[in-house]
Write an enzyme that holds these catalytic residues in place. Structure first.
Site, PDB file in Angstrom:
ATOM      1  N   ASP A  55     -12.773  33.032 -16.943  1.00  0.00           N
ATOM      2  CA  ASP A  55     -12.502  31.920 -16.040  1.00  0.00           C
ATOM      3  C   ASP A  55     -13.474  30.792 -16.369  1.00  0.00           C
ATOM      4  O   ASP A  55     -14.687  31.016 -16.413  1.00  0.00           O
ATOM      5  CB  ASP A  55     -12.736  32.422 -14.599  1.00  0.00           C
ATOM      6  CG  ASP A  55     -11.789  31.813 -13.598  1.00  0.00           C
ATOM      7  OD1 ASP A  55     -11.561  30.603 -13.690  1.00  0.00           O
ATOM      8  OD2 ASP A  55     -11.315  32.542 -12.710  1.00  0.00           O
ATOM      9  N   ASP A  95      -9.927  26.863 -14.122  1.00  0.00           N
ATOM     10  CA  ASP A  95      -9.965  26.645 -12.680  1.00  0.00           C
ATOM     11  C   ASP A  95      -9.743  25.166 -12.361  1.00  0.00           C
ATOM     12  O   ASP A  95     -10.307  24.294 -13.025  1.00  0.00           O
ATOM     13  CB  ASP A  95     -11.345  27.076 -12.167  1.00  0.00           C
ATOM     14  CG  ASP A  95     -11.463  26.998 -10.663  1.00  0.00           C
ATOM     15  OD1 ASP A  95     -10.887  27.864 -10.002  1.00  0.00           O
ATOM     16  OD2 ASP A  95     -12.116  26.067 -10.162  1.00  0.00           O
ATOM     17  N   GLU A 122      -4.826  26.390 -13.963  1.00  0.00           N
ATOM     18  CA  GLU A 122      -4.474  26.506 -12.536  1.00  0.00           C
ATOM     19  C   GLU A 122      -4.092  25.108 -12.049  1.00  0.00           C
ATOM     20  O   GLU A 122      -4.917  24.201 -12.058  1.00  0.00           O
ATOM     21  CB  GLU A 122      -5.664  27.018 -11.718  1.00  0.00           C
ATOM     22  CG  GLU A 122      -5.317  27.164 -10.249  1.00  0.00           C
ATOM     23  CD  GLU A 122      -6.526  27.102  -9.309  1.00  0.00           C
ATOM     24  OE1 GLU A 122      -6.497  27.745  -8.269  1.00  0.00           O
ATOM     25  OE2 GLU A 122      -7.502  26.378  -9.619  1.00  0.00           O
TER      26      GLU A 122
HETATM   27  C1  NOJ Z   1      -9.671  27.776  -7.417  1.00  0.00           C
HETATM   28  C2  NOJ Z   1     -10.231  29.167  -7.340  1.00  0.00           C
HETATM   29  O1  NOJ Z   1      -9.201  30.088  -7.594  1.00  0.00           O
HETATM   30  C3  NOJ Z   1     -10.854  29.315  -5.975  1.00  0.00           C
HETATM   31  O2  NOJ Z   1     -11.204  30.649  -5.700  1.00  0.00           O
HETATM   32  C4  NOJ Z   1     -12.031  28.399  -5.905  1.00  0.00           C
HETATM   33  O3  NOJ Z   1     -12.590  28.445  -4.600  1.00  0.00           O
HETATM   34  C5  NOJ Z   1     -11.633  26.957  -6.218  1.00  0.00           C
HETATM   35  N1  NOJ Z   1     -10.768  26.850  -7.355  1.00  0.00           N
HETATM   36  C6  NOJ Z   1     -12.849  26.111  -6.492  1.00  0.00           C
HETATM   37  O4  NOJ Z   1     -13.402  26.461  -7.726  1.00  0.00           O
END
Ligand code: NOJ
Length: 540
Positions: free
Chosen positions: A99, A201, A270
């Site tokens: 990640d 992310d 994402e």
């Molecule tokens: C998306 C992540 O999946 C989540 O868990 C996180 O809190 C936020 N991005 C901020 O990084």
């Protein structure tokens, strides 16, 4: 499948490292715990694992707030553990996707520690700094997802800094060339270590509008979706100016140019934007952007054949040569069985949900515990860890309920996860569904998951064929997959009532029943589908 294209239609098992397995009895999972469970993961017949962040972090957002991108947090182990993890995973033919949290850092990161000192240091413009308005208030109306204003005052600079998430997660300034290069250097560090790819992310949050324009208000009635509801004022705005800015595509292309120097490595973005399906398509077009992207469209509360069909069809209409990745659960949303199954962990429902996910066109992220049919764990306010949940309790209880530790052994202390009380409690209902309780039951959801994925590997049409939806009764999700002239009919009864599908117009080639789900039956010209049953057939 060739090495380079394993990810097209690949199954990626998401590991939440805090909760997979605790090897050193501190109540928190770790890298040695993952290593210990790699044989189990391999037995699931998945292609890759995506491991949520294990880098150095003050853990304000449980690792999504990184203070050193090139080091392992001691809570999770050491770099030697990570090297061992890669080596063992590769020996089992499992790819490792890590990640990368590129859009923001922790406020403890050395870059931010320097940047916040004054307006002249070497990292002065590596974060998003802005002067106050004349009345001293924040530069504009942008809001943070985890609550409150997206701007925090820094007395040393007499300026505000931007944070789209927690105030301890300052946003990086991607308009700055030096910063972007430093980010790419960090990514390359892991490429050199031999990782097979990155989950990116919050990739839509990298850039902000340099004019700092206010976001327009979003009218009532349109404040749903993207995992937010009216309970969170974040849903009251169109996030045109602090999200999905046009420059992001340029950065994605820079990133891809780097990735291409390490053949086989892949990127999974994402996506969370005002039109996430369109953004998934845009970010994965051609050969010079992301390999694949997922969004929150199937992570919502809407569970109906019509909704799933509409979502996938809308994506298919724009995806062109891009590539989707689908998820129905992850560490950010309620467990799917609770969200879509009204709280009940009916094994047939669990099998159907996993089978459906694995049958859509695209790659898949499957979250740890989905093979066991884990429900959302009830967490008391006093037990809450997630700051998002603490801020919005009781309307939104945060993400702890989907992050509880994996139950390995029904009768063992802490269900075999740890010998001490874990960071989040393990519900007794989860222990009942532990791995060892399911292992020897051929009909268990765990064995269905394994069987389906083994069977799927023999069905190239399910891995990479085209998809076309078919009219059916309201509770049936019906589609055809087609590859090189081979056609498969796929049906899922999403309801707890029996239903049927009229087979007229199809010529049967072979009925397929080796998939491990509850199977429907062809009787005359009708396929009878008991509650949560599925039906697969090769057709002419
Ligand atoms: C998306 C992540 O999946 C989540 O868990 C996180 O809190 C936020 N991005 C901020 O990084």
């Amino acid at each position: 499948m060739g090495q380079v294209t394993w990810w097209r239609g690949g199954i990626i098992y998401q590991v939440y490292p805090r909760s997979l397995m605790d090897s050193n009895d501190d109540g928190v999972g770790d890298l040695q715990g993952i290593i210990a469970k790699l044989d189990y993961i391999s037995s699931l017949n998945v292609d890759a694992i995506w491991i949520s962040p294990f880098f150095k972090s003050p853990m304000k957002d449980f690792g999504y707030d990184i203070s050193d991108y090139r080091d392992i947090d001691p809570m999770f182990g050491t770099m030697a553990d990570f090297d061992e993890l890669i080596t063992k995973a590769h020996s089992l033919n499992i790819k490792i996707i890590i990640d990368q949290v590129l859009s923001h850092t922790s406020d403890q990161h050395a870059w931010f520690q320097e940047s916040r000192q004054n307006r002249t240091n070497s990292k002065a413009d590596w974060y998003v700094w802005a002067d106050p308005k004349d009345d001293g208030s924040a530069p504009n109306n942008w809001l943070a997802i985890f609550g409150g204003c997206a701007w925090e005052w820094e007395p040393r600079r007499q300026q505000y800094y931007l944070h789209n998430f927690l105030k301890s997660q300052p946003d990086l300034n991607f308009h700055c060339d030096d910063l972007r290069q430093a980010v790419l250097d960090n990514v390359e560090f892991w490429l050199k270590k031999g990782v097979d790819g990155f989950r990116l992310d919050a990739i839509t949050f990298c850039y902000h509008d340099e004019l700092l324009r206010d976001n327009p208000a979003k009218p009532k009635g349109q404040r749903q979706g993207r995992g937010f509801s009216e309970d969170n004022p974040y849903a009251y705005q169109y996030h045109y100016y602090n999200n999905t800015r046009p420059q992001t595509v340029g950065f994605i292309e820079e990133l891809r140019a780097l990735i291409n120097r390490y053949p086989g490595a892949v990127t999974l973005g994402e996506v969370s934007s005002e039109d996430s399906l369109a953004t998934m398509a845009e970010y994965t077009q051609g050969d010079d952007r992301l390999h694949m992207a997922y969004s929150f469209e199937l992570l919502t509360d809407d569970f109906s054949a019509a909704y799933i069909r509409q979502t996938v069809e809308e994506l298919e209409a724009s995806i062109g040569n891009g590539w989707p990745c689908w998820a129905i659960g992850n560490h950010d949303v309620q467990r799917v069985v609770t969200r879509w199954g009204k709280g009940e962990s009916n094994p047939d429902l669990v099998k159907m949900l996993n089978g459906m996910l694995f049958s859509l066109r695209g790659s898949v992220c499957s979250y740890q515990g989905e093979e066991l049919g884990l429900t959302e764990a009830p967490i008391e306010f006093e037990q809450l860890q997630d700051p998002f949940g603490i801020a919005f309790w009781p309307m939104f209880k945060g993400r702890d309920g989907c992050r509880t530790p994996m139950p390995w052994s029904k009768d063992a202390i802490q269900a075999g996860f740890s010998n001490v009380a874990p960071w989040l409690p393990i519900p007794s209902a989860h222990a009942e569904n532990a791995v060892d309780a399911q292992e020897h039951n051929a009909q268990s959801t765990l064995n269905s998951y394994r069987r389906f994925l083994a069977w799927r590997k023999q069905q190239p049409v399910l891995v990479s064929g085209d998809i076309r939806f078919v009219e059916a009764n309201v509770s049936i999700l019906a589609f055809e997959r087609e590859l090189a002239g081979n056609k498969m009919l796929v049906l899922f009864n999403l309801s707890e009532q029996s239903t049927s599908f009229d087979f007229d117009g199809y010529q049967l080639n072979a009925e397929l029943n080796e998939h491990g789900l509850l199977a429907g039956k062809l009787v005359g010209n009708t396929i009878e589908l008991p509650p949560f049953a599925s039906y697969f057939a090769n057709i002419k």
